[in-house]
Design a protein around this motif. Sequence first.
Motif, PDB file in Angstrom:
ATOM      1  N   LEU A  58      -3.229 -39.905  38.183  1.00 50.00           N
ATOM      2  CA  LEU A  58      -3.226 -40.960  39.194  1.00 50.00           C
ATOM      3  C   LEU A  58      -3.434 -40.394  40.603  1.00 50.00           C
ATOM      4  O   LEU A  58      -4.183 -40.962  41.400  1.00 50.00           O
ATOM      5  CB  LEU A  58      -1.915 -41.747  39.112  1.00 50.00           C
ATOM      6  CG  LEU A  58      -1.810 -42.637  37.860  1.00 50.00           C
ATOM      7  CD1 LEU A  58      -0.438 -43.273  37.775  1.00 50.00           C
ATOM      8  CD2 LEU A  58      -2.870 -43.715  37.866  1.00 50.00           C
ATOM      9  N   ILE A  74       0.439 -37.835  33.761  1.00 55.11           N
ATOM     10  CA  ILE A  74       0.098 -39.160  34.300  1.00 55.11           C
ATOM     11  C   ILE A  74       0.006 -39.081  35.831  1.00 55.11           C
ATOM     12  O   ILE A  74      -0.915 -39.622  36.445  1.00 55.11           O
ATOM     13  CB  ILE A  74       1.175 -40.185  33.880  1.00 55.11           C
ATOM     14  CG1 ILE A  74       1.206 -40.340  32.360  1.00 55.11           C
ATOM     15  CG2 ILE A  74       0.951 -41.525  34.574  1.00 55.11           C
ATOM     16  CD1 ILE A  74       0.094 -41.165  31.777  1.00 55.11           C
ATOM     17  N   SER A  75       0.978 -38.394  36.429  1.00 53.99           N
ATOM     18  CA  SER A  75       0.998 -38.292  37.889  1.00 53.99           C
ATOM     19  C   SER A  75      -0.251 -37.597  38.397  1.00 53.99           C
ATOM     20  O   SER A  75      -0.880 -38.038  39.362  1.00 53.99           O
ATOM     21  CB  SER A  75       2.227 -37.508  38.362  1.00 53.99           C
ATOM     22  OG  SER A  75       3.374 -38.101  37.855  1.00 53.99           O
ATOM     23  N   ILE A  90       8.540 -34.131  30.831  1.00 47.50           N
ATOM     24  CA  ILE A  90       8.048 -33.680  32.142  1.00 47.50           C
ATOM     25  C   ILE A  90       6.531 -33.503  32.091  1.00 47.50           C
ATOM     26  O   ILE A  90       5.810 -33.888  33.013  1.00 47.50           O
ATOM     27  CB  ILE A  90       8.752 -32.369  32.559  1.00 47.50           C
ATOM     28  CG1 ILE A  90      10.215 -32.663  32.869  1.00 47.50           C
ATOM     29  CG2 ILE A  90       8.067 -31.738  33.752  1.00 47.50           C
ATOM     30  CD1 ILE A  90      11.044 -31.442  33.098  1.00 47.50           C
ATOM     31  N   THR A 146       4.930 -37.048  32.191  1.00 52.20           N
ATOM     32  CA  THR A 146       4.944 -37.686  33.515  1.00 52.20           C
ATOM     33  C   THR A 146       4.082 -36.900  34.496  1.00 52.20           C
ATOM     34  O   THR A 146       3.399 -37.496  35.336  1.00 52.20           O
ATOM     35  CB  THR A 146       6.377 -37.808  34.060  1.00 52.20           C
ATOM     36  OG1 THR A 146       7.035 -36.573  33.868  1.00 52.20           O
ATOM     37  CG2 THR A 146       7.139 -38.903  33.386  1.00 52.20           C
ATOM     38  N   SER A 147       4.096 -35.588  34.358  1.00 54.31           N
ATOM     39  CA  SER A 147       3.253 -34.786  35.252  1.00 54.31           C
ATOM     40  C   SER A 147       1.790 -35.087  34.994  1.00 54.31           C
ATOM     41  O   SER A 147       0.991 -35.212  35.935  1.00 54.31           O
ATOM     42  CB  SER A 147       3.495 -33.293  35.027  1.00 54.31           C
ATOM     43  OG  SER A 147       4.848 -33.003  35.187  1.00 54.31           O
ATOM     44  N   MET A 188      -6.913 -39.606  40.978  1.00 64.14           N
ATOM     45  CA  MET A 188      -7.713 -40.802  41.263  1.00 64.14           C
ATOM     46  C   MET A 188      -7.549 -41.225  42.711  1.00 64.14           C
ATOM     47  O   MET A 188      -8.501 -41.672  43.357  1.00 64.14           O
ATOM     48  CB  MET A 188      -7.286 -41.939  40.324  1.00 64.14           C
ATOM     49  CG  MET A 188      -7.743 -41.722  38.894  1.00 64.14           C
ATOM     50  SD  MET A 188      -6.979 -42.862  37.772  1.00 64.14           S
ATOM     51  CE  MET A 188      -8.118 -44.205  37.848  1.00 64.14           C
ATOM     52  N   MET A 189      -6.327 -41.098  43.216  1.00 68.32           N
ATOM     53  CA  MET A 189      -6.073 -41.494  44.607  1.00 68.32           C
ATOM     54  C   MET A 189      -6.916 -40.683  45.569  1.00 68.32           C
ATOM     55  O   MET A 189      -7.511 -41.216  46.505  1.00 68.32           O
ATOM     56  CB  MET A 189      -4.603 -41.239  44.957  1.00 68.32           C
ATOM     57  CG  MET A 189      -3.634 -42.270  44.459  1.00 68.32           C
ATOM     58  SD  MET A 189      -2.009 -41.703  44.973  1.00 68.32           S
ATOM     59  CE  MET A 189      -0.978 -42.631  43.886  1.00 68.32           C
TER      60      MET A 189
END
Lengths: 547, 429
Positions: B30, B26-27, B20, B23-24, B33-34
């Motif tokens: 990203l 990385i999320s 978790i 993935t958190s 960045m968005m």
Amino acid sequence: MTDFNARLRRLSTPKFRRAASIAAFWALIGILVLEVLQTYLVDGETQQSAYGDDWNDLGAFRSEINSLGVETNALVSSPLLLSEIDHPEEAIFVVSGVERDTISLPRFTGDENVIEFTEGDGYTTSEILAIESFVQRGGTVILLDDFGYSAQLASQFGLDYSGHRLYDGQAYAHELDYNFVWVNTSSAFNFTTNSGSLSSINPCLKDLDKDGVIDLLDEDPLNPSVTTQGISSDMAGLCAHRFDQATSTWDFSEGYDILTNGPSAFEKATSYNPVENRYAIGRSTLDSYLDTNDDGNLTVGFEAAGIEDDEQGPFAVYVRYCQNRLCLDSDSGRVHFVSDGSMLINSLYSPDYVPDYSGLVPDNDNRKWALDIIAEALLIGNSSTEASENAIVIFDESRHQQSNIGGDTYNLLYYLLIYFTNDWMAMLLLFLGLFIALEAVLIRKEDPDDWRHVFRIIYYGFGDARRYEYYQRPEKIRQVLLTRVRNVNAMSREEFDALPAAELQKMVDDNVLTDFIFNDRRYKTDELVGIVKRIKEWGRTESDSGA
Amino acid sequence: MGKDRVRFGGLDMWTRKAAIMFTSGISLILIGMMISNFQLMIVGLAFLSLLAINGWVAGHSDLLIERQTSATNVYKGDDIVVSLTVTNKSYRRTQQLELFDNVPHEMKMRKGINQMRMNLGPGQTAKLRYVVRCPLRGHYTIGPVSVRYRNAFNLFVNETKMDDRSDITVFPQIRDIEEALLRSDVPKMYSGATTLKTPGPGMEFYALREYLPGDSFRSINWKALARTGEMMVNEKTRDAVTDVFVIVDTRDVSRIGTVLKNPLEMGTVAAASVSNYFLKRRDSVSLVTYGSRMDYLPPETGDKQYFKILSGLASVEAKGSMPLQAVTNALSPRMSRGSPVFIISSLEGDGTTLPAIRNLSGKGHEVIVLSPSSIDLERLVSRIPRMSYEVLKLERQNRLTAIAGYGAKVIDWMPDVELSQALLQIKLG
């Protein structure tokens, strides 16, 4: 036949099917990997790279810009990054040849169509919008392309590429060959028929008092009697290409002799539209023609015979687009379209840069033209001939084949990163992907089980429950009774079978049981229950009852 | 006693927490960045950094694990004491260490627990002690020891198994049936050990013979050596009266009932008890089991034979459908005339029972049939319609009567009746 059937059976076994599926999977993976590798194994034709020194690269142009104190950069991922530039009015985006397409996803349109599923070739719509936005914010774009993938981008500014090769019967470089076509313009700053010369929009040509010194260096720009002395090339800065050190004079000419290599041209209908701030600056001669049937020759058409003729010139080869009317504001966005991707390549821009071409290529104004644009874009504020520290020239390398192995992969990965963090549809998909991945992790990823000892010996061995019904049938009960009679009387099976009915009746000595033995009829359940009870009692000895 | 050394190195498994966090991280990067939010990206990077550092600063230990068991051969229902000693042989703390001694499901934890969590310092030792009960006959293995290491933040887990195993054999219980057999008709025919005029293990002198390699020094006749100058040994007479054959039905049908109460379990207890009784009297006992195949243990006497019989009975499983007559036919040449034969079978689903017993009786064997009532055992687990049950019982009685008619002594062994009680029925048979 048997052989065939056996083979067919073998083919349909789970083991074979599994093996076949695995083989097919790996074969597919192999093909995909080969496909990807192929792009690296085959030497890509690298050209028009700002960082290359080959005859068809733009190294000379970039080096000269650097020597003028302007920072240069390459955009290897995607023009989407243009939106990140803080001072677009002091930035120039140079696109020299759009050699390839790239991947893209459907996009949100923001209108009633909601989603646009198809994308044109070349730049994605998001990228085109990013470039347009860059121009709207004051940025300058130099788009040099002939038959590449930049049609969509030009179309965004209302301009269409013809898509055909331009030839000129007279105005070509005779020292070279017909592929090198001259595009001459004597008044590059007369944007419209009645606008007159607008050379003052370019700081390197602006001399309001006409004293022969550009206003940027003139002590009194409005007083022709005050002439600035002692100007050197160093002081000329970005306008040094207009200054002759030997004679200390400025070149105020507004014309360019541009040498192109295998150019195309823009559509006549769209190349000039002052209402939309599109001005056709450089045109081919009347002797030029567009090879509309792409046969490589000038074809004089004969409509009655169904022969399509090649279109006669002149054609716009250089078009200027201004965000504001006539580019009067110095920080107005502008786009310079040239329908030739090789205009700034080393061999044309600076023949001496590539020794093989030194002396072969005729003198041309490609360099002057390019540096004029640089100066016009970067010298804002009318205060200095030097570019500010914010000035930057960005070369688009995202659509160029990379010369080194791994370069394309790097570019692709970088592109994906930028694309998925800038395009709304891609961002949505990425967000969904992340969400699903997180959910999958939550669902699938399990901590190691807690260890505990479980005592488990529960087991039941059941008999054959189907036989219970059989043991309720009269014939089975009758068989059990007869066996009992035989056992009690210690008779062998043969003896018992040979026994007369009357003897058997006497042995049983029970009317109900005798009737049951001899009367093969349907019995009710309660009748059978009674009979079984009687059988149990029958022949019982004292020891039996005691047990 | 088992002893093994286990080392940890590297980290094999991510925990859910780590996954978790990954993935958190990385999320967050990203999404950061968005939306061009550096704070989010930094938080995401912090997550990933924590993971990376945890993965890098992985602890590892060098453990010495030793297991001791109070017994390796026990009787059904007995307890075994197991102790596990863990020593940290490394120069670092073990951090979160979890130990689990794999105990077969068929064993019941009576005292203590077979797992332990610890954090051992360098050179420290911990001891795990627990007691298990063995309610089921069979061969079992305690072990291997599972060792799980978790790092400080519980992000990574490393599991390994120390392949140290302790084999345990659980014999069937031995019931005291001496009184029952004395009171019944069975033992009267074999009134104890009498001397047979054949050489073998016994008490009485039989003859002198030359010394052979392997003979015990205790059996050397020193007087004869002094007299003749040659090494002579005393040979004894065999004490056994006769060979007793115990035939146990291990066919698939013998599984009917519950795990603790079924014809096979009852049969093994009876076979062990009967063998024990006769071996104590120095008779030779042979054990024959038949199911998917026939296993024959030749008649022997003594403790070794006792152990062999118990081991054989410990390993039997309900399997196969071999007919009794095939067994008796195969045994016939090996059976001494008149030797008693115990047949322990539910007598279900075998049409050759009658001819087999008739043949044995005809050859002068004393046949005792001990038959667990499978109908009543089946009734413990299935609902048998009353009338079917009565008819099945009548049929079984017919079968037992027919066997008794051939001179066999038949015991109808009900599930709730003790073995000694059941054996008393022989008088009534």
